[in-house]
Design an enzyme around this catalytic site. Structure first.
Site, PDB file in Angstrom:
ATOM      1  N   ASP A  13     138.253  61.851  93.276  1.00 61.55           N
ATOM      2  CA  ASP A  13     139.681  62.159  93.275  1.00 61.55           C
ATOM      3  C   ASP A  13     139.993  63.552  93.803  1.00 61.55           C
ATOM      4  OD1 ASP A  13     139.661  59.754  91.928  1.00 61.55           O
ATOM      5  OD2 ASP A  13     139.479  60.763  89.984  1.00 61.55           O
ATOM      6  N   SER A  17     135.087  63.587  99.753  1.00 59.58           N
ATOM      7  CA  SER A  17     134.696  62.840 100.940  1.00 59.58           C
ATOM      8  C   SER A  17     135.674  63.079 102.081  1.00 59.58           C
ATOM      9  CB  SER A  17     134.607  61.350 100.627  1.00 59.58           C
ATOM     10  OG  SER A  17     133.622  61.138  99.641  1.00 59.58           O
ATOM     11  N   THR A  88     127.135  65.425  97.080  1.00 57.25           N
ATOM     12  CA  THR A  88     126.784  64.892  95.765  1.00 57.25           C
ATOM     13  C   THR A  88     128.031  64.507  94.996  1.00 57.25           C
ATOM     14  OG1 THR A  88     126.876  66.982  94.562  1.00 57.25           O
ATOM     15  CG2 THR A  88     124.842  66.473  95.680  1.00 57.25           C
ATOM     16  N   SER A 532     132.454  81.043  58.188  1.00 59.35           N
ATOM     17  CA  SER A 532     131.113  80.512  57.885  1.00 59.35           C
ATOM     18  C   SER A 532     131.176  79.084  57.341  1.00 59.35           C
ATOM     19  CB  SER A 532     130.374  81.430  56.906  1.00 59.35           C
ATOM     20  OG  SER A 532     131.195  81.842  55.838  1.00 59.35           O
TER      21      SER A 532
END
Lengths: 627, 282
Positions: A13, A17, A88, A532
């Site tokens: 998205d 590419s 990739t 904690s």
């Protein structure tokens, strides 16, 4: 002509590419038949316009699913440079692909969708790039056309990402606003973003310095193959993975330690005067010594670490989770050794960059492991030498490559994160804990009261800090030696490097506990106010302070009231997901089972709370009754 | 190549006589020099070769003292392993697969070096340097090992083998420039010459005994050259006047069609190459 290898990361998205398609298309690297093929395929898919992304989505299975599932390599060149792209996929499942692509890259393009801003995924890609030590990062802020080419949107993303980059190990980062679809600032300078004066993507790719990742100093020559055509010739074939060597130079062979001198560097055409990093050569040596594959030739005065245990960051690449009790084959340069996991030090949550406790690694997990080796390896840290700092792990049953590893160095035997149990406190080697010259008892006698550690635990906004301040004031006015340690304050200094992950909270508690102990030994009533949240963590200070002098106070308050009080606006941020791992909202709080004192602050005033603590101190015999 | 020789027991080098395999032989000589190439060259002969290629092959093998093994598709047909395709577009390209796999089995080869490059075709873009094949010679795109840095994992079980592609990261232009730089001899059909050809579906096919004309087709004499030299029945020529390596490099650098674009076998379907690879093609 030089060559730049770069990798691209981003999801489908983000237009990754399309960006690659645009680079290939605008730089005329696409051939006519390829163009016609995607024209046909675009028509089949009914996307209307020519879909440049189809140029790179190679395999049929991927095209059918509309995603890329593996690393694909593309080639193009301009008059300035040749380029190899390791494309990739950026999907969460594909960390291993990005690691693979990044392993040989000198530059990474990280795509960010201008509409979405910096997502966890963008941070993950940055983290992997830093882990793999890619020298250059190019952040392409894409889809600028969909945000009206807004400079403000661009600046905001740049500021966000810069903030992140400071936390990881990245030297060079460049931001470029683009529209891959429209071609703005990819190859041609955009006239729709006149506020941007930097380079286009292609210009940056053509001019960024290459070869910086290569180590040209430390000569390392892993022997790959031995050439023995006749009795008179014995040559060692291999690639100079770093540094350089020339005939006449002194060498030593690892692991045997035999010394000799380079006689010649031979090739089919002629003898070579100097072999440099990256050259595949044949070396002959002066003495008649026997060297085999897997051994390494180095200079006498510049040797790697020779070790049988290493600390390494690994990326797990197999569908099968890692089993810690078995043997792996570790392939490092031309050498294979058997390896077992000595210790899982931590697993990295790459979305939050937190270090977590782990027993095992699953597909795409990244973390640090100590390996024990059956035979020595000759290693350099990955950050100084990619070639001798990297390895793969092979499963001896399936023969598959199951992990990629980056060596930090010979093992330091550090304890696992989050596993510092009360019985196994880390002890610095070579340091002896001597009794103090002036024992605590002496100090207590002189000041007229005992030392103690008051540990106040509770949700944020429950009133710990307010009570602690009032308590300390009351005690101080009575001449009591006091010190207070506030959870928020230590986060600015002592523990400024820690996050709020489970593991880092544990470390935070450990540091505060040890600090409190120093003040305790000095005679102070030390008041610690920290959220904690974990029982196991709070067991740590209780363990190191003598019984009766450690007083756990549970500052209890209804969560809804804490949310309403919200003195620092933290709950609002946590509810808006601006803060992750926020106790009470997105992280658990484990109340103490047997605190020395329970204060329900929704029912008590601050003064009443202080009264009760003072009363407890008196009852315990720590202080005299305060009039 | 050295990594192949070191990690495998029985490698071989796939030799077609084309420019890529000539570059491979040259690189192998350099890799092991002064020792001879430590593995045989394997030529799978479709029987439809250009004669120039065979002549150069035999001369080269003699010159460098390499071991050459030739297995022919014709033998596979004769032994009934495969059946010849029929019709005007008949090609032995698919049939080579069986001959190749049989030959690898016969030689007990555990690895076969090939000159394929990742820039040739989309399905090859994801190919590994060390490409794992199962017992049936098949390639599973989803089951390939990740390759990181320069570390190659050639471990295998008995019966499995590897295809190894040292030229993976080369481009067509790199090959030509290397041929020029190293003065590697290549078959004459790569250079411009006149030849009788027929144009069929946009592909220029050379006149030979294995191609019969369809209705309306005629042989024409044209100035052409070949960019690849495979089986004559499916290797297309291009119209070209490039008669020297320098001219070829110039032509390739400005080309509008990829070299595989001139091959009829790839145009059969968009995923043609991927399908052939799955079955064991290079």
């Amino acid at each position: 002509m030089d060559l730049l290898r770069f990798t691209t990361a981003g999801s489908v998205d983000d237009g990754k590419s399309t960006l690659i398609g645009r680079l290939l298309y605008d730089s005329r690297a696409i051939h006519q038949d390829q163009y016609e093929a995607i024209e046909r395929a675009s028509a089949v898919q009914g996307n209307g316009a020519i879909n440049l992304a189809l140029l790179t989505d190679g395999l049929r299975a991927e095209r059918e699913q509309g995603i890329t599932i593996d690393v694909a390599y593309r080639y193009f060149s301009t008059p300035q440079r040749k380029f190899i792209i390791a494309d990739t996929p950026g999907h969460i499942q594909y960390t291993r692909n990005m690691v693979t692509g990044a392993s040989t890259a000198e530059l990474a393009i990280i795509l960010i969708d201008a509409r979405n801003g910096v997502l966890q995924q963008s941070r993950r890609h940055g983290f992997i790039a830093s882990l793999l030590q890619i020298p250059h990062i190019l952040v392409a802020i894409n889809k600028m056309d969909l945000v009206g080419y807004s400079e403000e949107a661009y600046r905001e993303i740049v500021a966000d990402y810069r903030e992140f980059v400071q936390r990881v190990d990245i030297d060079d980062v460049v931001f470029i606003p683009i529209s891959a679809l429209e071609g703005d600032n990819v190859v041609e300078q955009s006239d729709r973003m006149d506020w941007y004066r930097g380079p286009t993507i292609l210009h940056h790719l053509e001019t960024v310095k290459v070869g910086e990742g290569r180590n040209v100093v430390d000569f390392r020559f892993p022997v790959q193959y031995v050439l023995r055509p006749n009795q008179n010739f014995r040559g060692y074939a291999g690639r100079v993975v770093s540094g350089s060597i020339a005939p006449g130079e002194d060498i030593v062979v690892l692991p045997s330690g035999q010394e000799s001198r380079v006689h010649s560097i031979v090739s089919m055409e002629n003898d070579i005067q100097r072999a440099r990093a990256g050259d595949s050569v044949v070396i002959t040596v002066e003495d008649d010594i026997d060297i085999g594959r897997g051994e390494m030739i180095v200079r006498r005065r510049n040797q790697p670490q020779i070790t049988r245990s290493i600390d390494a960051d690994i990326c797990w690449m197999s569908e099968q989770p890692m089993k810690t009790n078995r043997r792996w084959i570790l392939q490092h340069t031309t050498r294979n050794v058997q390896a077992v996991v000595g210790n899982v030090i931590y697993r990295m949550n790459i979305d939050t960059l937190h270090r977590e406790t782990a027993d095992t690694f699953g597909l795409n997990d990244i973390g640090r492991i100590e390996f024990e080796l059956a035979d020595p390896l000759f290693v350099d840290a990955y950050r100084v030498n990619r070639e001798t700092g990297s390895f793969i792990l092979i499963d001896p049953d399936t023969n598959n490559t199951v992990a990629a590893g980056m060596i930090r160095g010979a093992a330091q035997h550090v304890p696992p994160v989050g596993r510092v149990t009360v019985m196994e406190r880390p002890v610095s080697p070579g340091v002896v804990w001597d009794d103090l010259y002036i024992p605590r008892e002496e100090r207590e006698r002189r000041q007229g009261h005992q030392a103690a550690v008051i540990w106040m635990t509770g949700l944020s906004g429950s009133g710990k800090s307010t009570i602690a301040r009032a308590l300390e004031k009351r005690l101080f006015e009575q001449g009591v030696r006091t010190m207070s340690i506030d959870g928020d304050h230590v986060r600015h200094g002592l523990c400024g490097d820690l996050s709020f992950s489970e593991a880092d909270r544990t470390e935070n508690i450990r540091r505060v506990s040890e600090t409190a102990r120093l003040f305790f030994e000095q005679g102070s009533i030390t008041i610690c106010a920290l959220v904690s949240p974990y029982r196991q963590d709070r067991a740590y200070p209780r363990h190191i302070i003598p019984e009766g002098n450690f007083l756990e106070v549970h500052v209890d308050c209804d969560l809804d009231i804490c949310k309403d009080r919200d003195p620092k606006g933290l709950y609002r941020k946590a509810l808006d997901d601006e803060i992750l791992d926020f106790t009470g909202i997105s992280a658990p709080y484990e109340p103490p089972e047997n605190p020395e004192l329970l204060l329900q602050t929704h029912a008590l005033s601050v003064e009443e709370c202080v009264d009760r603590i003072v009363a407890m101190l008196v009852t315990q015999g720590i202080i005299q009754d305060i009039p | 190549m050295r990594e192949t020789a070191a990690q495998f027991e029985q490698p071989c080098l796939m030799f077609s006589g084309g420019k890529d395999s000539l570059v491979m032989v040259h690189l192998a000589r350099k890799a092991f020099w002064p020792a001879p190439i430590p593995f045989p060259l394997l030529h799978v002969d479709t029987g439809h070769n250009f004669p120039e290629t065979l002549e150069l092959r035999d001369r080269l093998v003699k010159k460098i003292g390499a071991k050459l093994i030739v297995r022919t598709v014709q033998e596979s047909i004769d032994r009934g392993r495969v059946k010849e395709e029929e019709g005007p577009n008949a090609s032995r390209n698919m049939l080579q697969i069986t001959t190749l796999l049989d030959a690898l089995k016969e030689l007990k080869a555990d690895s076969a070096l090939g000159g394929a490059r990742r820039d040739e075709e989309k399905a090859r873009a994801k190919e590994r340097f060390f490409s794992h094949r199962d017992r049936f010679g098949q390639w599973d795109p989803r089951n390939q090992r990740p390759e990181l840095w320069h570390i190659f994992n050639g471990r295998r079980h008995p019966g499995e083998h590897f295809r190894i592609f040292p030229l993976s990261n080369w481009t067509e232009l790199d090959v030509w420039e290397y041929i020029l730089m190293q003065s590697i001899e290549i078959p004459s059909m790569y250079f411009s010459h006149e030849r009788e050809i027929v144009e069929r579906d946009g592909v220029l096919l050379a006149k030979c005994d294995y191609i019969s004309l369809l209705d309306g087709e005629t042989w024409k004499r044209e100035t052409i050259r070949f960019r690849t030299v495979g089986d004559m029945t499916c290797t297309g020529a291009i119209r070209s006047t490039a008669a020297t390596l320098e001219e070829i490099i110039e032509e390739v650098a400005s080309a509008r069609v990829t070299e595989r674009g001139a091959r009829a076998d790839d145009m059969r379907s968009e995923a043609a190459m991927e399908d052939r690879k799955r079955q064991g093609y290079f």
